[in-house]
Design a protein around this motif. Structure first.
Motif, short mmCIF file in Angstrom:
data_model
loop_
_atom_site.label_atom_id
_atom_site.label_comp_id
_atom_site.label_asym_id
_atom_site.label_seq_id
_atom_site.Cartn_x
_atom_site.Cartn_y
_atom_site.Cartn_z
N VAL A 71 0.74 -1.14 0.00
CA VAL A 71 0.01 -0.02 0.28
C VAL A 71 0.87 1.17 0.02
O VAL A 71 2.01 1.13 0.56
CB VAL A 71 -0.96 0.01 1.32
CG1 VAL A 71 -1.95 -0.92 0.84
CG2 VAL A 71 -0.30 -0.52 2.50
N LEU A 112 0.00 8.47 -1.08
CA LEU A 112 0.19 9.32 -2.34
C LEU A 112 -0.38 10.86 -2.02
O LEU A 112 -1.32 10.91 -1.15
CB LEU A 112 -0.87 8.74 -3.38
CG LEU A 112 -0.35 7.39 -3.76
CD1 LEU A 112 -1.20 6.91 -4.87
CD2 LEU A 112 0.84 7.18 -4.60
N HIS A 113 0.52 11.94 -2.43
CA HIS A 113 -0.06 13.38 -2.24
C HIS A 113 0.31 14.20 -3.22
O HIS A 113 1.05 13.76 -4.43
CB HIS A 113 0.47 13.70 -1.08
CG HIS A 113 -0.01 13.42 0.42
ND1 HIS A 113 -1.32 13.42 0.76
CD2 HIS A 113 0.81 12.73 1.37
CE1 HIS A 113 -1.49 12.76 1.92
NE2 HIS A 113 -0.16 12.38 2.34
N ARG A 114 -0.42 15.05 -3.45
CA ARG A 114 -0.23 16.36 -4.65
C ARG A 114 -0.36 17.50 -4.03
O ARG A 114 -1.30 17.84 -3.33
CB ARG A 114 -1.15 15.93 -5.55
CG ARG A 114 -0.72 16.99 -6.74
CD ARG A 114 -2.07 16.71 -7.91
NE ARG A 114 -2.05 17.45 -9.13
CZ ARG A 114 -2.37 18.69 -9.21
NH1 ARG A 114 -2.72 19.56 -8.55
NH2 ARG A 114 -2.31 19.27 -10.68
N VAL A 115 0.65 18.47 -4.15
CA VAL A 115 0.38 19.80 -3.96
C VAL A 115 1.01 20.54 -5.08
O VAL A 115 1.66 20.07 -5.85
CB VAL A 115 1.14 20.45 -2.45
CG1 VAL A 115 0.52 19.74 -1.46
CG2 VAL A 115 2.58 20.18 -2.57
N ASN A 172 4.11 15.74 -7.11
CA ASN A 172 3.55 14.38 -6.99
C ASN A 172 4.46 13.73 -5.78
O ASN A 172 5.45 13.50 -6.44
CB ASN A 172 3.26 13.91 -8.23
CG ASN A 172 1.76 14.24 -8.84
OD1 ASN A 172 0.72 13.83 -8.19
ND2 ASN A 172 1.82 15.04 -10.04
N PHE A 173 3.70 13.03 -5.02
CA PHE A 173 4.68 12.54 -3.90
C PHE A 173 4.09 11.08 -3.66
O PHE A 173 2.91 10.71 -3.73
CB PHE A 173 4.43 13.19 -2.37
CG PHE A 173 5.08 12.50 -1.27
CD1 PHE A 173 6.32 12.90 -0.82
CD2 PHE A 173 4.00 11.79 -0.65
CE1 PHE A 173 6.54 12.40 0.01
CE2 PHE A 173 4.64 11.05 0.27
CZ PHE A 173 6.08 11.47 1.11
N ALA A 174 4.93 10.16 -3.64
CA ALA A 174 4.64 8.77 -3.48
C ALA A 174 5.60 8.12 -2.28
O ALA A 174 6.65 8.00 -2.34
CB ALA A 174 4.41 7.89 -4.59
N SER A 204 0.78 9.21 6.68
CA SER A 204 0.04 9.66 5.54
C SER A 204 -0.53 11.01 5.79
O SER A 204 -0.27 12.21 5.25
CB SER A 204 -1.28 8.67 5.19
OG SER A 204 -1.97 9.38 4.22
N THR A 205 -1.37 11.18 6.98
CA THR A 205 -1.56 12.68 7.30
C THR A 205 -0.39 13.41 7.50
O THR A 205 -0.69 14.63 7.26
CB THR A 205 -2.59 12.48 8.61
OG1 THR A 205 -3.46 11.54 8.44
CG2 THR A 205 -3.47 13.68 8.91
N ALA A 235 1.12 14.77 4.77
CA ALA A 235 0.26 16.06 3.99
C ALA A 235 0.68 17.36 4.64
O ALA A 235 0.92 18.37 3.97
CB ALA A 235 -1.11 15.68 4.04
#
Lengths: 148, 148
Positions: B2, B5-8, B99-101, B116-117, B120
């Protein structure tokens, strides 16, 4: 299948306070979007709108008082339709711990990356609402990018 | 497996500015943790510390100027060791899209939800640093729960 997972703790709060903010339109409107309608009871449909972009319709598939809320997305962006959102709550000392999962994404598309970060900001809005009485629902939500 | 993933989007910024904040200890210390040492060059090891809790050692496995940075966790919490962290950057009009993974988690444990939080909030710290000159690195990071 890829999932969005998050965890926040709400300080000096009971699971009941968080549960109420997840199961009443009044509560939901104070941390996610001003434009919330429908029913947060099992079998009900919640309608979340983010003018002018669109929104989501969620069927409430399960609730367990002060412990769990489960939604299924029945209308909205195609990437969201059919996905599920689960909220698990528990008391841990002075904290209410919120474990969140948005499951069933078919592909780890860029929009999913965006939604993951955006969910984090809304979980912090929920935390702030219960701790201080003030959240940051749309349209006063945290802007994270060109996609808002 | 698992992934987180994030995007700013970073407004009015070039990919170079974000790249510098990901590849120099001076930049990293201004959005992730004050206590950053080591080398952000390929083959180098970056040492991130969060006193008194512990920290992470990351081997820099790949960099492409203004486009991509990849790390592999070589020391830290057991759930992190062997996982990889990729940053992909691109210009889109006035924005630099990030884009972050964080890939390779073996199980979706509660600590993963937390991370995960927390990621962010650190991505928003990076965004703030490049946009305004001020980030929120540890120990001045956003508290999200009992786990900090």
């Amino acid at each position: 299948m890829v999932d969005i997972l998050h965890r926040v703790g709400v300080e000096d709060a009971s699971p009941r306070e968080v549960y109420d903010a997840l199961t009443t339109t009044e509560g939901l409107a104070r941390w996610w979007t001003d434009d919330t309608q429908g029913s947060g009871e099992p079998g009900g449909v919640l309608e979340f709108r983010f003018p002018p972009v669109g929104g989501f319709d969620m069927e409430v598939v399960d609730t367990r008082a002060d412990e769990r809320v489960s939604w299924r997305v029945v209308d909205g962006p195609e990437e969201w339709v059919g996905t599920t959102i689960d909220w698990d709550l528990r008391q841990d000392g002075d904290w209410t711990i919120v474990n969140f999962a948005h499951r069933g994404w078919r592909e780890p598309v860029e929009f999913m990356h965006h939604c993951s970060t955006k969910w984090a900001t809304f979980l912090l809005s929920l935390k702030s609402l219960v701790e201080t009485g003030t959240g940051s629902p749309a349209p006063r939500d945290t802007r994270i990018s060109d996609w808002h």
